[in-house]
Design a protein around this motif. Structure first.
Motif, PDB file in Angstrom:
ATOM      1  N   GLY A   1       0.809  -1.215   0.000  1.00 16.61           N
ATOM      2  CA  GLY A   1       0.000   0.000   0.000  1.00 16.61           C
ATOM      3  C   GLY A   1       0.839   1.261   0.000  1.00 16.61           C
ATOM      4  N   ARG A   2       1.888   1.271   0.812  1.00 19.83           N
ATOM      5  CA  ARG A   2       2.782   2.435   0.838  1.00 19.83           C
ATOM      6  C   ARG A   2       3.498   2.601  -0.492  1.00 19.83           C
ATOM      7  N   PHE A   3       3.882   1.468  -1.125  1.00 21.73           N
ATOM      8  CA  PHE A   3       4.533   1.510  -2.433  1.00 21.73           C
ATOM      9  C   PHE A   3       3.578   2.088  -3.482  1.00 21.73           C
ATOM     10  N   LEU A   4       2.325   1.659  -3.465  1.00 23.18           N
ATOM     11  CA  LEU A   4       1.355   2.133  -4.452  1.00 23.18           C
ATOM     12  C   LEU A   4       0.987   3.599  -4.236  1.00 23.18           C
ATOM     13  N   GLU A   5       1.063   4.076  -3.009  1.00 26.17           N
ATOM     14  CA  GLU A   5       0.796   5.486  -2.731  1.00 26.17           C
ATOM     15  C   GLU A   5       1.958   6.378  -3.133  1.00 26.17           C
ATOM     16  N   GLY A   6       3.112   5.785  -3.399  1.00 24.34           N
ATOM     17  CA  GLY A   6       4.264   6.568  -3.818  1.00 24.34           C
ATOM     18  C   GLY A   6       5.218   6.911  -2.703  1.00 24.34           C
ATOM     19  N   ASP A   7       5.007   6.353  -1.509  1.00 22.86           N
ATOM     20  CA  ASP A   7       5.909   6.628  -0.398  1.00 22.86           C
ATOM     21  C   ASP A   7       7.236   5.902  -0.548  1.00 22.86           C
TER      22      ASP A   7
END
Length: 63
Positions: free
Chosen positions: A40-46
Protein backbone atom coordinates in the motif's frame (compact mmCIF):
# COMPACT_ATOMS: atom_id res chain seq x y z
CA UNK A 1 -9.90 7.13 8.47
CA UNK A 2 -7.56 7.93 11.33
CA UNK A 3 -4.55 5.82 12.19
CA UNK A 4 -6.12 4.96 15.56
CA UNK A 5 -9.11 3.36 13.82
CA UNK A 6 -6.84 1.49 11.41
CA UNK A 7 -4.78 0.23 14.34
CA UNK A 8 -7.91 -0.85 16.19
CA UNK A 9 -9.18 -2.79 13.17
CA UNK A 10 -5.80 -4.46 12.68
CA UNK A 11 -5.66 -5.38 16.36
CA UNK A 12 -9.15 -6.84 16.25
CA UNK A 13 -8.29 -8.89 13.15
CA UNK A 14 -5.18 -10.26 14.87
CA UNK A 15 -7.18 -10.99 18.00
CA UNK A 16 -9.83 -12.94 16.10
CA UNK A 17 -7.17 -14.86 14.17
CA UNK A 18 -5.35 -15.73 17.38
CA UNK A 19 -8.50 -16.77 19.20
CA UNK A 20 -10.12 -18.85 16.47
CA UNK A 21 -7.10 -20.07 14.53
CA UNK A 22 -4.32 -20.31 17.09
CA UNK A 23 -0.82 -18.92 17.00
CA UNK A 24 -0.14 -20.00 13.39
CA UNK A 25 -3.13 -18.02 12.13
CA UNK A 26 -2.05 -15.04 14.23
CA UNK A 27 1.42 -15.06 12.66
CA UNK A 28 -0.01 -15.51 9.14
CA UNK A 29 -2.42 -12.59 9.55
CA UNK A 30 0.34 -10.39 11.00
CA UNK A 31 2.75 -11.24 8.14
CA UNK A 32 0.15 -10.67 5.44
CA UNK A 33 -0.84 -7.41 7.11
CA UNK A 34 2.78 -6.23 7.02
CA UNK A 35 3.09 -7.19 3.35
CA UNK A 36 -0.16 -5.39 2.57
CA UNK A 37 1.04 -2.31 4.42
CA UNK A 38 4.28 -2.27 2.41
CA UNK A 39 2.46 -2.73 -0.90
CA UNK A 40 0.00 0.00 0.00
CA UNK A 41 2.78 2.43 0.84
CA UNK A 42 4.53 1.51 -2.43
CA UNK A 43 1.35 2.13 -4.45
CA UNK A 44 0.80 5.49 -2.73
CA UNK A 45 4.26 6.57 -3.82
CA UNK A 46 5.91 6.63 -0.40
CA UNK A 47 8.43 3.98 -1.48
CA UNK A 48 10.28 3.43 -4.73
CA UNK A 49 11.55 0.05 -5.84
CA UNK A 50 15.14 1.33 -5.89
CA UNK A 51 14.92 2.21 -2.19
CA UNK A 52 15.12 -1.48 -1.34
CA UNK A 53 18.16 -2.24 -3.51
CA UNK A 54 20.23 0.95 -3.41
CA UNK A 55 23.12 1.29 -0.97
CA UNK A 56 22.95 4.24 1.38
CA UNK A 57 26.41 5.72 0.96
CA UNK A 58 26.99 4.74 -2.67
CA UNK A 59 30.21 2.84 -1.91
CA UNK A 60 30.65 -0.89 -2.12
CA UNK A 61 32.57 -2.66 0.59
CA UNK A 62 35.26 -4.91 -0.88
CA UNK A 63 36.69 -7.88 0.97
Amino acid sequence: MSMAVVGMIAGMALGFAGYFGGFGAFVLVAALGAVGFGVGRFLEGDYELGDFFRQRDGRRERR
